[in-house]
Enzyme design. Structure first.
Site, PDB file in Angstrom:
ATOM      1  N   TYR A 103       0.852  -1.186   0.000  1.00  0.00           N
ATOM      2  CA  TYR A 103       0.000   0.000   0.000  1.00  0.00           C
ATOM      3  C   TYR A 103       0.890   1.238   0.000  1.00  0.00           C
ATOM      4  CZ  TYR A 103      -3.625   3.318   1.471  1.00  0.00           C
ATOM      5  OH  TYR A 103      -4.505   4.380   1.547  1.00  0.00           O
ATOM      6  N   ASP A 138       9.278   2.893   0.055  1.00  0.00           N
ATOM      7  CA  ASP A 138       8.198   3.556   0.782  1.00  0.00           C
ATOM      8  C   ASP A 138       8.397   3.237   2.257  1.00  0.00           C
ATOM      9  OD1 ASP A 138       5.928   4.313   2.083  1.00  0.00           O
ATOM     10  OD2 ASP A 138       4.524   3.403   0.663  1.00  0.00           O
ATOM     11  N   LYS A 162       3.730   9.013   8.914  1.00  0.00           N
ATOM     12  CA  LYS A 162       3.570   8.412  10.235  1.00  0.00           C
ATOM     13  C   LYS A 162       4.567   8.964  11.268  1.00  0.00           C
ATOM     14  CE  LYS A 162       0.745   4.846   8.362  1.00  0.00           C
ATOM     15  NZ  LYS A 162       0.798   4.120   7.126  1.00  0.00           N
TER      16      LYS A 162
HETATM   17  C1  LIG Z   1       0.151   4.576   5.734  1.00  0.00           C
HETATM   18  C2  LIG Z   1       0.928   4.309   4.517  1.00  0.00           C
HETATM   19  C3  LIG Z   1       0.847   5.153   3.400  1.00  0.00           C
HETATM   20  C4  LIG Z   1      -0.157   6.259   3.279  1.00  0.00           C
HETATM   21  O1  LIG Z   1       0.033   7.262   4.212  1.00  0.00           O
HETATM   22  P1  LIG Z   1      -1.203   8.247   4.550  1.00  0.00           P
HETATM   23  O2  LIG Z   1      -0.617   9.229   5.501  1.00  0.00           O
HETATM   24  O3  LIG Z   1      -2.261   7.369   5.133  1.00  0.00           O
HETATM   25  O4  LIG Z   1      -1.637   8.866   3.285  1.00  0.00           O
HETATM   26  C5  LIG Z   1       1.728   4.928   2.353  1.00  0.00           C
HETATM   27  N1  LIG Z   1       2.621   3.933   2.400  1.00  0.00           N
HETATM   28  C6  LIG Z   1       2.714   3.097   3.451  1.00  0.00           C
HETATM   29  C7  LIG Z   1       3.746   2.026   3.457  1.00  0.00           C
HETATM   30  C8  LIG Z   1       1.855   3.244   4.536  1.00  0.00           C
HETATM   31  O5  LIG Z   1       1.928   2.383   5.544  1.00  0.00           O
END
Ligand SMILES: *Cc1c(COP(=O)(O)O)cnc(C)c1O
Length: 428
Positions: A144, A239, A267
């Protein structure tokens, strides 16, 4: 436990907010029942609107690595708020947090701040396309990267939890530029590259997958990706929205000693305020406006409250790198405790763990990619989730999510959690 007031608030919310929530997984649809409305949180505990106290293994999906309402973070936000909350003009604190982040993370010279992980990944891919002059990207099934169009192709997290890994609304034109690979399968990636010669701008990956439960990279997998990227002039995007400033000061790049070309954050970097960021070597970052032609902007980007929270958080992690070892030790303790519980039952299970990320799949096989994650028994997970909740332990309301430990958790909390698992396992 009684959740009367939460249920009443949820009913009200559903009248004016789609599904009653501002992010789908919160609605508990995957596990059934009504979501819990939070009143406040402190350290490792959530306090809900019905007066229940829960041990929190979500920690806002990762950001609260030092626990909720951590004093230095809260103080920094309050102090900043009194001086005005947004200017749309540069402030010194943006440079402070940028310099600190660049000093903590390997292989980056410059960083740009945005408002979410979604924005960070979306911008990173645009930058990779602008830099390489190529259109296609490779992502992995079950990973994701936020909810922007290019990524909602076999996406993990809530997208898969609700059976819409390929979202309606994403055009065929966009979807055709996202190629899908199997996590931990380097031959699959090599084949995609061969079939799309000189067309691939970047490979984007969660270096530890956290959005199909926790799935570690196989030995040598990240190194092999690096080699493929070098050989074919493809940028490697890590990511690290989940893993950044969580697995180590320098995130997964440091932990696995593999260099990415572009790194995305979210995060933890915002200390619980809405922050994302993407970073790379100068040569790549200088392609961004206003220096270069790749456009990217944000009215609230680098917002002073968000930067104050993020800076307080990063400072503390930078000054106390022992936190990462302490967290990993706590997570290992929980892993061993849960192993001891479930190994005495007939219930098939797999526990995956990296640093302070851990998850359990009720599965006959080991879980190494999306297909094996999807084989797990969701009914067992539902029983497990609601059982733990009844015992005052809050884990993610979906089997396709990771648990995140925070440093405020005590060994007593962990023992209580393991004991709760023992009780719940008897009803599974
Ligand atoms: C949470 C998450 C996202 C998206 O971040 P948001 O602040 O919810 O838009 C993207 N990549 C990873 C790996 C994530 O865990």
């Amino acid at each position: 436990m009684i959740y009367k007031r939460s249920s009443a608030l949820f009913a009200e919310a559903q009248k004016v907010i789609p599904g009653g929530v501002n992010s789908p997984v919160r609605a508990f649809k995957a596990v059934g029942g009504d979501p819990i409305f939070v009143e406040k949180a402190k350290g490792a505990y959530l306090y809900d609107v019905d007066g229940n106290k829960l041990i929190d293994y979500i920690n806002s999906w990762g950001p609260m690595i030092l626990g909720h309402a951590h004093k230095p973070v809260v103080d920094a936000v309050i102090e900043k708020a009194q001086k005005g909350t947004s200017f749309g003009m540069p402030t010194q604190i943006e440079t402070e947090i940028a310099a600190l982040a660049v000093s903590m993370v390997p292989n980056i010279d410059k960083i740009r701040f945005v408002n979410s992980g979604t924005e960070a990944c979306m911008s990173a891919v645009r930058l990779a396309r602008g830099y390489t002059g190529k259109d296609k990207i490779i992502k992995f099934a079950g990973c994701y990267h936020g909810h922007s169009d290019s990524f909602l192709i076999q996406a993990g997290s809530g997208a898969v939890t609700f059976g819409t890994p390929n979202s309606p609304g994403v055009t065929k034109g966009t979807a055709k530029d996202t190629l899908l690979a199997r996590y931990n399968d380097i031959e699959n990636v090599a084949a995609l590259i061969a079939e799309n010669k000189n067309e691939i701008a970047c490979i984007i990956i969660e270096p530890v997958a956290g959005n199909m439960g926790c799935i570690p990279p196989a030995e040598g997998f990240l190194e092999a990706l690096r080699k493929l990227c070098d050989a074919h002039n493809i940028l490697l995007i890590f990511d690290e929205v989940m893993t950044g400033f969580r697995l180590a000061k320098g995130g997964a790049q440091e932990l696995f000693n593999v260099a990415a070309d572009i790194v995305t954050f979210g995060k933890v970097i915002g200390g619980g305020l809405p922050v994302g960021a993407f970073a790379a070597r100068s040569e790549i970052m200088n392609h961004l406006a206003p220096l270069g032609p790749v456009y990217q902007a944000g009215t609230l980007s680098g917002n002073p409250l968000a930067m104050a929270a993020g800076l307080a958080m990063l400072k503390e992690l930078n000054e106390n790198p022992g936190i990462f070892e302490s967290l990993a030790a706590k997570t290992e303790y929980l892993h061993k405790g849960m192993d001891a519980v479930f190994s005495e039952t007939e219930i098939p299970y797999t526990i995956n763990r990296v640093g302070s990320m851990i998850s359990i799949h009720f599965s006959e096989t080991s879980v190494t990619d999306f297909d094996t994650a999807a084989l797990a028994n969701n009914d067992s997970f539902k029983t497990f989730f609601h059982g733990l909740l009844e015992e005052g332990v809050y884990i993610a309301p979906s089997a396709f999510e990771t648990w995140f430990l925070c440093e405020s958790l005590t060994y007593d909390d962990l023992d209580a959690t393991i004991e709760a698992c023992r009780k719940v396992s008897k009803n599974m």
